[in-house]
Scaffold this motif. Structure first.
Motif, short mmCIF file in Angstrom:
data_model
loop_
_atom_site.label_atom_id
_atom_site.label_comp_id
_atom_site.label_asym_id
_atom_site.label_seq_id
_atom_site.Cartn_x
_atom_site.Cartn_y
_atom_site.Cartn_z
N LYS A 51 0.83 -1.20 0.00
CA LYS A 51 0.00 0.00 0.00
C LYS A 51 0.87 1.26 0.00
CE LYS A 51 -3.90 2.14 2.35
NZ LYS A 51 -4.87 2.03 3.45
N ALA A 52 1.92 1.25 0.80
CA ALA A 52 2.84 2.39 0.84
C ALA A 52 3.52 2.58 -0.51
CB ALA A 52 3.88 2.20 1.94
N ASP A 53 3.92 1.47 -1.15
CA ASP A 53 4.54 1.56 -2.47
C ASP A 53 3.56 2.13 -3.50
OD1 ASP A 53 6.84 0.49 -1.40
OD2 ASP A 53 6.53 -1.52 -2.22
N GLU A 58 1.66 6.60 -6.85
CA GLU A 58 0.55 7.51 -7.16
C GLU A 58 0.95 8.96 -6.89
OE1 GLU A 58 -4.08 8.27 -5.78
OE2 GLU A 58 -3.13 6.35 -5.33
N SER A 59 1.66 9.16 -5.80
CA SER A 59 2.13 10.51 -5.46
C SER A 59 3.08 11.04 -6.54
CB SER A 59 2.83 10.48 -4.11
OG SER A 59 3.43 11.71 -3.83
N GLU A 60 4.01 10.20 -6.98
CA GLU A 60 4.94 10.62 -8.03
C GLU A 60 4.19 10.96 -9.32
OE1 GLU A 60 7.71 7.39 -8.30
OE2 GLU A 60 9.05 8.26 -6.81
N ASP A 61 3.18 10.14 -9.66
CA ASP A 61 2.39 10.39 -10.87
C ASP A 61 1.64 11.71 -10.75
OD1 ASP A 61 1.34 9.66 -13.45
OD2 ASP A 61 -0.55 9.15 -12.44
#
Length: 125
Positions: A51-53, A58-61
């Motif tokens: 989930k963290a990965d 998603e954050s980077e995207d």
């Protein structure tokens, strides 16, 4: 009497009755429960890591999308400035802006709407 408690412990241990089938099955259940719990905890940690990965990706995207949108905003702002400048230089020279607007009937005369004949009995009087 320095080791009196140890000797009493060892004597009580040697004097305890042999483990019964009930004690043995309870021990087996404890071992199985601990193993099951260990596996569940391991799976839980793995899910948390995944989930963290996923959130990190998603954050980077979203960061990339945000940067692209900021570049687009900057480009559109520059384009708007260019067109505003062009409009400002055109307005003093524009003959359409200096002449009065035509009456509405002139604007709509070329767009006459034709309604076909309605033959439905509901619409006949």
């Amino acid at each position: 009497m320095p080791h009196s408690s140890d000797s009493s412990d060892s004597s009580s241990f040697s004097q305890s009755p042999p483990p019964s089938k009930q004690d043995s099955s309870d021990d087996m259940r404890k071992v199985q429960r601990r193993e099951k719990n260990r596996i569940a905890a391991q799976k839980s940690r793995l899910r948390q890591t995944q989930k963290a990965d996923t959130l990190h990706l998603e954050s980077e995207d979203l960061e990339r999308q945000n940067a692209a949108l900021r570049r687009e905003i900057k480009q559109l702002t520059e384009e708007m400035k260019h067109f505003t400048s062009m409009l400002s230089s055109h307005e003093p020279l524009c003959s359409i802006l200096t002449s009065p607007p035509p009456p509405p009937e002139v604007l709509y005369a070329t767009h006459a709407f034709h309604q076909p004949h309605i033959s439905s009995p509901r619409f006949q009087h």
